[in-house]
Write a protein that holds these residues in place. Structure first.
Motif, PDB file in Angstrom:
ATOM      1  N   MET A  75       0.831  -1.205   0.000  1.00 17.24           N
ATOM      2  CA  MET A  75       0.000   0.000   0.000  1.00 17.24           C
ATOM      3  C   MET A  75       0.867   1.256   0.000  1.00 17.24           C
ATOM      4  O   MET A  75       0.524   2.256  -0.644  1.00 17.24           O
ATOM      5  CB  MET A  75      -0.938  -0.019   1.200  1.00 17.24           C
ATOM      6  CG  MET A  75      -2.027  -1.090   1.130  1.00 17.24           C
ATOM      7  SD  MET A  75      -2.949  -1.094  -0.445  1.00 17.24           S
ATOM      8  CE  MET A  75      -3.669   0.561  -0.447  1.00 17.24           C
ATOM      9  N   ASP A  93      -2.723   3.810  -5.753  1.00 19.25           N
ATOM     10  CA  ASP A  93      -3.350   3.132  -4.619  1.00 19.25           C
ATOM     11  C   ASP A  93      -4.860   2.997  -4.808  1.00 19.25           C
ATOM     12  O   ASP A  93      -5.474   2.074  -4.259  1.00 19.25           O
ATOM     13  CB  ASP A  93      -3.043   3.859  -3.303  1.00 19.25           C
ATOM     14  CG  ASP A  93      -3.304   5.349  -3.370  1.00 19.25           C
ATOM     15  OD1 ASP A  93      -2.848   5.989  -4.343  1.00 19.25           O
ATOM     16  OD2 ASP A  93      -3.960   5.883  -2.459  1.00 19.25           O
ATOM     17  N   GLU A 100       0.742   3.924  -3.055  1.00 18.76           N
ATOM     18  CA  GLU A 100       0.493   5.343  -2.768  1.00 18.76           C
ATOM     19  C   GLU A 100       1.616   6.215  -3.323  1.00 18.76           C
ATOM     20  O   GLU A 100       1.365   7.274  -3.901  1.00 18.76           O
ATOM     21  CB  GLU A 100       0.364   5.547  -1.261  1.00 18.76           C
ATOM     22  CG  GLU A 100       0.030   6.992  -0.878  1.00 18.76           C
ATOM     23  CD  GLU A 100      -0.162   7.170   0.616  1.00 18.76           C
ATOM     24  OE1 GLU A 100      -0.406   8.314   1.040  1.00 18.76           O
ATOM     25  OE2 GLU A 100      -0.057   6.173   1.365  1.00 18.76           O
TER      26      GLU A 100
END
Length: 341
Positions: free
Chosen positions: A147, A156, A151
């Motif tokens: 994650m 994401d 991002e």
């Protein structure tokens, strides 16, 4: 060992009969890529993809392998990432021998292939978790890292999307995220922007700059001059498996002969025209190829009238003229006698 990556007299040859194979084994480079016929008696009938390559990549360096398609770049990456076995010589990555310590090498590297190869039956996050499991990472660790990377690369919001729902640029970002998930010491990127549109290419450049700023060692193959110039600390120019030049982009440009490259497209006996052009004062060098004459001069455009006159004196006609300042491409043309693309 001084460098993060070191090769010594690295060589990869294929038997000439390999040309007849129409379907290479998965993970094996196409025999025609980056090869040339070796004429020495010892290697008669063999085709060299890498021919005595000596390289050293420093820790934290953004290092580029620059050359045309078929130069041997992908084969070199294949050896360094343990996918291709060298015929002779030595290669070390992060202090580990690519032949005797293959498992240790693989744990220390991340690889971004020339074409994205995710599992298309899985979504984005599942691809990353599967990669983490391959390296023995706990699911909780893989999820957190995945994650964070998604991002960082601004995808994401696509974590649950199937791979085929991503654009080409997004798929390449996924490939970089996958390569980084197990936190490797060295990242290999093989022609990472091939097939991307200009906007996606520039966005990927920004990502690579971020990774470089984090202190990662990056090795990238490319045949795009601007890409090599913009991103790399040092460049190795290779062609037909041989190292032709190695330095920073700015220093390599200074090695180009003359202050100006003058390209003349010619209709007629180009060899005769080249002989007369070489006699001109102010011309440092003249190369010829099919229908094209390249003159290097410190006097730039002022040499054009004399060059045109020499061409016409040889009974030829100038069809097109192009002037270029010293560049990586100028140097490449001077070293190989042909253009990069």
């Amino acid at each position: 060992m001084a460098g993060t990556i070191v090769t010594r007299a690295l060589r990869k040859v294929y038997p000439a009969s390999a040309r007849k194979r129409s379907t290479p084994t998965r993970g094996t480079p196409t025999p025609s890529s980056g090869m040339r016929t070796v004429t020495s008696p010892r290697h008669s009938g063999e085709i060299a993809a890498i021919d005595g390559l000596d390289l050293e990549v420093r820790e934290g360096e953004f290092f580029g392998l620059l050359g045309p398609n078929g130069a041997g770049k992908t084969t070199t990456i294949g050896v360094l990432t343990t996918r291709v076995n060298a015929s002779s010589g030595d290669a070390f990555v992060a202090g580990k021998n690519v032949v005797t310590d293959q498992v240790a090498v693989r744990r220390r590297i991340g690889v971004v292939p020339q074409r994205p190869n995710p599992d298309r039956g899985l979504n984005v996050i599942e691809n990353l978790l599967f990669h983490g499991a391959y390296f023995g990472l706990p699911t909780s660790v893989s999820m957190q890292r995945a994650m964070n990377l998604l991002e960082l690369f601004e995808i994401d919001d696509r974590a649950q999307a199937k791979v085929d729902e991503l654009s080409g640029g997004q798929q390449q970002r996924l490939m970089i995220a996958r390569a980084l998930l197990h936190e490797p010491r060295v990242i290999f990127l093989d022609e990472p922007t091939v097939g991307l549109d200009p906007q996606a290419r520039l966005a990927l450049w920004d990502i690579l700059r971020i990774l470089h700023a984090q202190g990662r060692t990056i090795v990238m193959t490319t045949h795009y001059m601007a890409e090599a110039d913009e991103l790399c600390d040092r460049l190795a120019i290779i062609d037909r498996g041989k190292l032709l030049a190695l330095d920073s982009p700015s220093r390599l440009r200074l090695q180009a002969p003359g202050a100006t490259l003058i390209d003349l497209s010619i209709d007629g006996d180009i060899a005769a025209a080249a002989i007369l052009c070489r006699r001109l004062s102010g011309v440092q060098r003249v190369d010829e190829s099919a229908g094209e004459l390249r003159a290097y001069s410190d006097r730039g455009g002022e040499m054009l009238p004399a060059l045109i006159h020499a061409v016409e004196e040889a009974g030829c006609r100038v069809q097109n003229i192009n002037l270029a300042k010293p560049s990586l491409e100028t140097l490449f043309v001077a070293l190989t006698g042909r253009k990069l693309a």
